[in-house]
Design an enzyme around this catalytic site. Structure first.
Site, PDB file in Angstrom:
ATOM      1  N   THR A 101      69.295 -14.437  16.390  1.00 38.32           N
ATOM      2  CA  THR A 101      68.444 -13.285  16.657  1.00 38.32           C
ATOM      3  C   THR A 101      69.368 -12.124  16.997  1.00 38.32           C
ATOM      4  O   THR A 101      70.062 -12.149  18.012  1.00 38.32           O
ATOM      5  CB  THR A 101      67.473 -13.557  17.817  1.00 38.32           C
ATOM      6  OG1 THR A 101      66.615 -14.639  17.454  1.00 38.32           O
ATOM      7  CG2 THR A 101      66.628 -12.329  18.120  1.00 38.32           C
ATOM      8  N   LYS A 176      61.502 -11.002  13.765  1.00 42.03           N
ATOM      9  CA  LYS A 176      61.812 -11.736  14.988  1.00 42.03           C
ATOM     10  C   LYS A 176      61.600 -10.854  16.218  1.00 42.03           C
ATOM     11  O   LYS A 176      61.172 -11.341  17.273  1.00 42.03           O
ATOM     12  CB  LYS A 176      63.264 -12.249  14.947  1.00 42.03           C
ATOM     13  CG  LYS A 176      63.655 -13.110  16.161  1.00 42.03           C
ATOM     14  CD  LYS A 176      62.791 -14.344  16.315  1.00 42.03           C
ATOM     15  CE  LYS A 176      63.076 -15.123  17.588  1.00 42.03           C
ATOM     16  NZ  LYS A 176      64.352 -15.825  17.586  1.00 42.03           N
ATOM     17  N   LYS A 244      68.805 -10.767  26.039  1.00 41.30           N
ATOM     18  CA  LYS A 244      69.499 -10.149  24.908  1.00 41.30           C
ATOM     19  C   LYS A 244      68.517  -9.742  23.823  1.00 41.30           C
ATOM     20  O   LYS A 244      68.557  -8.629  23.295  1.00 41.30           O
ATOM     21  CB  LYS A 244      70.547 -11.125  24.362  1.00 41.30           C
ATOM     22  CG  LYS A 244      71.282 -10.668  23.114  1.00 41.30           C
ATOM     23  CD  LYS A 244      70.677 -11.219  21.811  1.00 41.30           C
ATOM     24  CE  LYS A 244      70.808 -12.723  21.703  1.00 41.30           C
ATOM     25  NZ  LYS A 244      70.302 -13.234  20.384  1.00 41.30           N
TER      26      LYS A 244
END
Length: 310
Positions: A101, A176, A244
């Site tokens: 990701t 995502k 993150k």
């Protein structure tokens, strides 16, 4: 190129997710060569028949398809675009697929550089946690050229069940981000609901039986709710990695000029959770924070509400 079991596959990233994904490729009959900083970290895969490479550059020279699922965008940038990176050493015609990701903008950069060298680049982040990775039930969101997507689809089918080509370079990462935005607010709701049930003197597992199959149902409620109730905060997906992801989503949302107050609040709460010592816990550890009697005071002290509205 036809993807069959004679194709040489490289794999970089044998963490919580990558280990299960790589194992499923081996089980499907593919010949795998892996890179880790030390071979000991790949021992489980080596025992299954994988080979070990000493560097990303060395690995890139050996394989027809190279898959990565690593930590942070800076790691992806170094592994792909650095002087000793994949794109400097992969042969023309190689397929490279980043399943980390990461940043949609970085995915577009990697695609552009790969195309100059005749390399096929895809961004293909996944969702489904450690369980989905182990059981080959991941959702895989793919960006890049459609012909490249169809070429690697057999590999994706060895790792996941819900595989969708979302569009051009970066589209997988944008998808995502949509996934993580939905999860961020949902996780707050799941934790609040179970903390409320517990504080009201109810049996949280009984409450879960009533609400998980109704309108409140979600993957997080069904899969992570029981872990919260049982006090199991081991990582299927690390708090630090979720932070993150949320930071990338916030940056992307800002670039798209869209407000995401739920995402901003969730990121603030997870930052507070990490500061309290749970950066390496699973994302379900947010329950500990919300269930803490001192939670309200912590929010006031850190000015979390104000941050979420900025």
């Amino acid at each position: 190129m036809t993807i069959d079991t004679d194709v040489r596959i490289g794999f970089i990233g044998t963490g919580v997710m990558g280990r299960g994904m790589a194992a499923n490729l081996i089980k499907a009959g593919y010949k795998l060569t892996v890179y880790t900083r030390t071979s000991a970290k790949a021992q489980e895969l080596l025992d299954m028949g994988a080979e070990w490479s000493h560097s990303p550059a060395e690995l890139a020279k050996q394989v027809d398809v190279l898959i990565t699922i690593i930590g942070y965008p800076k790691d992806v940038e170094e592994v792909y675009l650095g002087e000793q990176g994949i794109l400097q050493h992969a042969r023309k015609g190689t397929y490279v697929m980043d399943m980390t990701t990461s940043s949609p903008i970085l995915a577009e950069r990697i695609y552009a550089e790969a195309r100059k060298k005749g390399i096929h680049a895809l961004d293909a982040p996944v969702s489904g946690g450690d369980i989905g990775a182990r059981e080959a039930r991941l959702s895989i969101m793919v960006g890049g050229d459609e012909d490249a997507f169809h070429a690697v689809r057999p590999l994706l089918q060895a790792m996941g069940t819900n595989i969708v080509h979302q569009g051009g370079a970066g589209a997988g990462q944008h998808t995502k981000m949509s996934n993580q935005i939905a999860i961020a607010s949902n996780m707050m709701g799941v934790c609040e609901a179970l903390a409320y049930a517990k504080r009201a003197g109810l049996d949280p597992m009984n409450v879960l039986k009533s609400i998980e199959s109704g309108a409140a149902g979600s993957w997080s409620l069904s899969q992570l709710g029981p872990r919260m109730i049982q006090g199991d905060f081991s990582p299927g997906f690390y708090v630090k990695h979720f932070i993150k992801d949320m930071k990338i989503a916030l940056e992307s949302a800002q670039a798209l000029k869209i407000k995401t107050p739920g995402l901003a609040l969730a990121e603030s709460l997870y930052e507070l959770l990490a500061e309290s010592g749970d950066a390496d816990s699973g994302t379900q550890a947010l329950f500990k924070l919300i269930d803490d009697p001192a939670f309200a005071a912590m929010m006031e002290e850190k000015n979390v509400h104000a941050k979420s509205e900025s």
